[in-house]
Scaffold this active site. Structure first.
Site, PDB file in Angstrom:
ATOM      1  N   LYS A  69       0.839  -1.198   0.000  1.00 20.42           N
ATOM      2  CA  LYS A  69       0.000   0.000   0.000  1.00 20.42           C
ATOM      3  C   LYS A  69       0.876   1.251   0.000  1.00 20.42           C
ATOM      4  CE  LYS A  69      -4.072   1.750   2.589  1.00 20.42           C
ATOM      5  NZ  LYS A  69      -4.963   1.466   3.747  1.00 20.42           N
ATOM      6  N   SER A 144      -9.880   1.451   2.624  1.00 18.23           N
ATOM      7  CA  SER A 144      -8.979   2.240   1.824  1.00 18.23           C
ATOM      8  C   SER A 144      -7.890   1.435   1.112  1.00 18.23           C
ATOM      9  CB  SER A 144      -8.310   3.290   2.705  1.00 18.23           C
ATOM     10  OG  SER A 144      -7.521   2.672   3.721  1.00 18.23           O
ATOM     11  N   SER A 168     -10.207  -1.048   6.790  1.00 21.46           N
ATOM     12  CA  SER A 168      -9.624  -0.873   5.459  1.00 21.46           C
ATOM     13  C   SER A 168      -8.859  -2.060   4.885  1.00 21.46           C
ATOM     14  CB  SER A 168      -8.710   0.341   5.447  1.00 21.46           C
ATOM     15  OG  SER A 168      -9.480   1.502   5.328  1.00 21.46           O
TER      16      SER A 168
HETATM   17  N1  GLN Z   1     -13.472   3.597   6.040  1.00 18.61           N
HETATM   18  C1  GLN Z   1     -12.935   3.984   7.312  1.00 18.61           C
HETATM   19  C2  GLN Z   1     -12.522   5.438   7.281  1.00 18.61           C
HETATM   20  O1  GLN Z   1     -12.720   6.055   6.283  1.00 18.61           O
HETATM   21  C3  GLN Z   1     -11.789   3.100   7.676  1.00 18.61           C
HETATM   22  C4  GLN Z   1     -10.553   3.475   7.006  1.00 18.61           C
HETATM   23  C5  GLN Z   1      -9.403   2.635   7.386  1.00 18.61           C
HETATM   24  O2  GLN Z   1      -9.557   1.588   8.014  1.00 18.61           O
HETATM   25  N2  GLN Z   1      -8.225   3.132   7.063  1.00 18.61           N
HETATM   26  O3  GLN Z   1     -12.027   5.963   8.243  1.00 18.61           O
END
Ligand code: GLN
Length: 474
Positions: A69, A144, A168
């Protein structure tokens, strides 16, 4: 071995083939490197999984290459966390978990696209364009870690590294029909991960199957003097081998398995529960009374931490700097104005407000107390059951653009995953089947440091479910 044969191998099988001499590591690297490079070159016609791909001849370190990532710092290689503000940033060092993977033989194949600073559930918040879901290119891969999930599902990388702050890793794994594991908070070093919300951020594997998740996790665990919140796991991560669930008590929390979860997802979830019973598990109800408040607490705590973490991006030290500013303040302001996307700005404003003098206790303090209640709920539940099962995400992959205008609808994606993040406990998502031709994820959560048991349970279910991910390969 032929190309299609090599692509058919799981990461563990490829590692075994390298070890017994039937596959050359360089050939494996080059095959995937070529595939990743073509996706990158295809631009909008591809899946847009990657923000950077290794050069030809980069070869790697003699093992199974890994896609990483974007937010993991990789020395001399673009590490932008999906943001324009970090354009041009080349870190002088490599994140500990990536270094550990390299030591285990995994060269960095590519950096994967993601929501900006890991804020999002659809990968549509990336400054580098959305990623497409390989099951249906008109749909999102989740986020994400959307680039990592789509790359593994499509067979553009043997396995990938992601991060999970509120879901995410698990949610994109679910939407792309692969396995995603968020380990116990602290079991993997956060050193070199560009921070979003430090008390929640955790790295973890996105893989084709559960055995690969165990293998990758095993390479990365360990206390790191560079991260004071990192811990030593009680023992090594073992290759999962269970084929039965006999003797296990599995809990199903009503709070996360009813309202708001799509019908097709619920049907797949119930079928998975029936499979678990056939495998010998005892399935019973448990209560997580505060779980429905997890999202509200998370969307105070995560933005609060983000507003502090993102203060460092001011045009002075990293990446982009606004040109032609009249003075320092204007340079700061214009850099942040131009460099951050709308979701990141929304979170910085939310977080700054929640932490402001006079409001601190009403928002941040209260959210912290909810967090404690949620941990206590899990502790009480784990006195009655070994693991807790829920759907990973309330819906299958949705259409690109479908939720971008409605942040609250987007935040609901994390309804089932955020409670475990707040409690710091491990949770894995495995495919439980298809609904309307799209993958559904099953989440299994356990107490802190229960990774070996969790992986075993996931392995037994995976075998019995027999999910076929072939349709997503490009
Ligand atoms: N979708 C969640 C957010 O926008 C989780 C994101 C994540 O786990 N990095 O915060």
């Amino acid at each position: 071995m032929s190309g299609p044969e090599i692509l058919g191998l799981s990461a563990a099988a490829a590692a075994a083939a390298i070890a017994d001499g039937s596959l050359a590591a360089g050939e494996l690297f080059e095959l995937y490197r070529g595939r990743a490079a073509s996706d990158r070159a295809a631009g909008d016609d591809g899946l847009n999984c990657f923000t950077w791909v290794a050069d030809e001849g980069a070869a790697g370190a003699g093992g199974v290459p890994v896609a990483v990532k974007d937010l993991f710092c990789t020395k001399g290689v673009p590490s932008q966390s999906g943001s324009r503000i970090l354009q041009g940033y080349l870190p002088p060092y490599t994140a500990t978990v990536v270094e550990k993977l390299e030591q285990a033989g995994s060269g960095v194949l590519a950096k994967t696209n993601q929501d900006e600073f890991a804020m999002g559930s659809s990968n549509e918040n990336s400054a580098y364009g959305p990623v497409r879901n390989p099951w249906d290119r008109g749909r999102v891969p989740g986020g994400s870690s959307g680039g990592s999930a789509a790359a593994v599902a499509a067979g553009l990388a043997p396995w990938a590294l992601g991060t999970d702050t509120g879901g995410s890793i698990r949610q994109p794994a679910a939407l792309c029909g692969i396995v995603g594991l968020k380990p116990t908070y602290g079991s993997l070093s956060r050193y070199g991960m560009i921070a979003f919300a430090s008390s929640l951020d955790q790295a973890g594997p996105l893989t084709r199957d559960v055995a690969d998740a165990a293998l990758m996790l095993g390479h990365m665990i360990g206390r790191d003097p560079c991260d004071s919140t990192s811990l030593q796991m009680p023992g090594p991560i073992l290759a999962p081998s269970a084929e039965s669930l006999s003797g296990l008590r599995l809990g199903v929390p009503r709070e996360l398995t009813g309202n708001g979860v799509e019908q097709g997802v619920l049907e797949s979830f119930r079928a998975a529960l029936a499979t678990a019973e056939q495998l010998g598990a005892e399935v019973r109800d448990v209560e997580l009374p505060h779980a429905p408040h997890a999202l509200s607490a998370y969307y105070v705590l995560a933005p609060a931490e983000a507003s502090s973490n993102l203060a460092r991006f001011d045009g002075v030290r990293y990446g982009m700097r606004a040109e032609d500013a009249q003075d320092l303040l204007e340079m700061y302001t214009r850099t942040r104005h131009d460099g951050f996307g709308p979701e990141v700005k929304r979170r910085i404003m939310l977080g700054t407000y929640a932490l402001s003098s006079g409001y601190y206790d009403a928002f941040y303090g209260r959210a912290q107390r909810v967090r404690t209640k949620i941990s206590q709920d899990f502790a009480a539940a784990f006195e009655q059951v070994d693991f807790i099962l829920t759907p990973t995400a309330p819906s299958v992959a949705f259409k690109l653009g479908e939720k971008t205008g409605d942040p609250l609808a987007m935040y609901l994606n994390d309804f089932c995953t955020v409670p475990m993040s707040l409690a710091g406990i491990p949770a894995i998502s495995i495919p439980s089947g298809l609904s309307g031709g799209l993958p559904v994820g099953l989440q299994i959560a356990g107490p802190a440091f229960s990774e070996n048991g969790l992986l075993d349970a996931a392995h037994a279910l995976e075998l019995a479910i027999g999910f076929d991910s072939g349709a997503a390969r490009v």
